[in-house]
Motif scaffolding. Structure first.
Motif, short mmCIF file in Angstrom:
data_model
loop_
_atom_site.label_atom_id
_atom_site.label_comp_id
_atom_site.label_asym_id
_atom_site.label_seq_id
_atom_site.Cartn_x
_atom_site.Cartn_y
_atom_site.Cartn_z
N UNK A 1 0.84 -1.20 0.00
CA UNK A 1 0.00 0.00 0.00
C UNK A 1 0.88 1.26 0.00
N UNK A 2 1.92 1.24 0.81
CA UNK A 2 2.84 2.39 0.86
C UNK A 2 3.52 2.58 -0.49
N UNK A 3 3.86 1.48 -1.14
CA UNK A 3 4.61 1.51 -2.40
C UNK A 3 3.95 2.36 -3.47
N UNK A 4 2.61 2.29 -3.56
CA UNK A 4 1.93 3.02 -4.63
C UNK A 4 1.49 4.41 -4.21
N UNK A 5 1.82 4.82 -2.99
CA UNK A 5 1.52 6.17 -2.54
C UNK A 5 2.65 7.12 -2.97
N UNK A 6 2.39 8.43 -2.98
CA UNK A 6 3.44 9.37 -3.38
C UNK A 6 4.71 9.17 -2.55
N UNK A 7 5.82 9.07 -3.24
CA UNK A 7 7.14 8.88 -2.62
C UNK A 7 7.24 7.57 -1.83
N UNK A 8 6.41 6.61 -2.21
CA UNK A 8 6.39 5.34 -1.48
C UNK A 8 7.70 4.58 -1.54
N UNK A 9 8.34 4.57 -2.73
CA UNK A 9 9.62 3.85 -2.84
C UNK A 9 10.67 4.45 -1.92
N UNK A 10 10.68 5.77 -1.84
CA UNK A 10 11.66 6.43 -0.97
C UNK A 10 11.42 6.07 0.49
N UNK A 11 10.14 6.05 0.89
CA UNK A 11 9.82 5.74 2.29
C UNK A 11 10.21 4.30 2.64
N UNK A 12 9.96 3.38 1.70
CA UNK A 12 10.31 1.98 1.97
C UNK A 12 11.82 1.83 2.12
N UNK A 13 12.59 2.51 1.27
CA UNK A 13 14.05 2.47 1.42
C UNK A 13 14.47 3.01 2.78
N UNK A 14 13.83 4.08 3.21
CA UNK A 14 14.16 4.67 4.51
C UNK A 14 13.83 3.70 5.64
N UNK A 15 12.67 3.04 5.56
CA UNK A 15 12.29 2.08 6.59
C UNK A 15 13.33 0.95 6.68
N UNK A 16 13.76 0.46 5.51
CA UNK A 16 14.71 -0.66 5.46
C UNK A 16 16.07 -0.26 6.00
N UNK A 17 16.51 0.93 5.67
CA UNK A 17 17.86 1.36 6.03
C UNK A 17 17.97 1.99 7.41
N UNK A 18 16.82 2.26 8.05
CA UNK A 18 16.84 2.81 9.41
C UNK A 18 16.79 1.66 10.42
N UNK A 19 17.62 1.70 11.47
CA UNK A 19 17.63 0.60 12.45
C UNK A 19 16.26 0.27 13.03
N UNK A 20 15.44 1.28 13.27
CA UNK A 20 14.12 1.03 13.84
C UNK A 20 12.99 1.19 12.84
N UNK A 21 13.32 1.09 11.57
CA UNK A 21 12.31 1.31 10.53
C UNK A 21 11.13 0.36 10.61
N UNK A 22 11.39 -0.86 11.06
CA UNK A 22 10.31 -1.86 11.14
C UNK A 22 9.23 -1.45 12.13
#
Length: 220
Positions: A139-160
């Motif tokens: 759902x996040x993926x298809x929202x505006x700037x979703x790809x960027x947010x997913x990358x941030x979640x993955x690369x941040x220690x507490x992103x999960x």
């Protein structure tokens, strides 16, 4: 999760996912479909369809033998196509193969690629334990700037923890209802049509087996 941390999570998620009115906003596209799967022609001597318990055992063994695989990992089409060939060679040509494969992410999809990186695997195995964790990512993926947010979640220690908040708390559910009104956020709290895990794939194959073989029995 403390009240302060909860408020921080909610605020951060809202800031990340609400539409941003800029001239260079990225186009949001759904993952592209793979070409139709290659079907091996039936042999001259048609085998008898194996019993359901044998099929279920074959599926279980297929995943047990996969190097580096852990239950709950997100599956892709390329990983599952060989399983259909094994089932076909055992005597069951799955008529619903194309439909099932369409419900899996392609190996080259953005989400599949991100979750296959070293940090992505760690992140994936965290959210695999959360109900609807993969669905929220889609759902996040298809929202505006979703790809960027997913990358941030993955690369941040507490992103999960962002996904954890969305899937396991009342505040997260309320947030999802709010995001459902945002651009491309419709049905944010609802499951997607995708098959993500071994459990979901096994259920889809069992349903296909029972449907296809019930028809075969009626036609005898």
């Amino acid at each position: 999760m403390s009240a302060i941390r909860t408020l921080f999570c909610a605020g951060t998620i809202l800031f990340c996912l609400m539409p941003v009115h800029e001239g260079n906003a990225q186009d949001v596209k759904k993952p592209a479909a793979d070409p139709p799967p290659e079907i091996i022609p039936e042999s001259a001597e048609k085998k008898e369809v194996p019993p359901l318990d044998v099929v279920m055992q074959m599926i279980e063994e297929y995943f047990t033998d996969r190097k580096g695989y852990k239950s709950g990992d997100m599956l892709t089409r390329g990983q599952i196509k060989p399983l259909f060939r094994e089932l076909q060679q055992a005597g069951w040509s799955v008529k619903a193969e194309k439909e099932i494969l369409k419900r899996l992410h392609a190996d080259t999809d953005f989400l599949a690629a991100q979750l296959s990186t070293p940090k992505g695997v760690i992140f994936m195995r965290r959210i695999a334990q959360m109900p609807g964790g993969y669905d929220r990512l889609d759902h996040i993926l298809i929202m505006p700037y979703g790809k960027r947010r997913i990358r941030e979640f993955i690369n941040s220690p507490g992103g999960y923890t962002m996904i954890e908040y969305m899937t396991t708390t009342k505040g997260g559910k309320n947030l999802g209802n709010y995001l459902s009104k945002a651009q491309n956020g419709q049905g944010f709290n609802k499951p997607t049509p995708y098959i993500y895990t071994q459990t979901e794939l096994t259920a889809a194959l069992k349903q296909a087996y029972e449907k296809e073989n019930a028809k075969s029995k009626r036609n005898r």
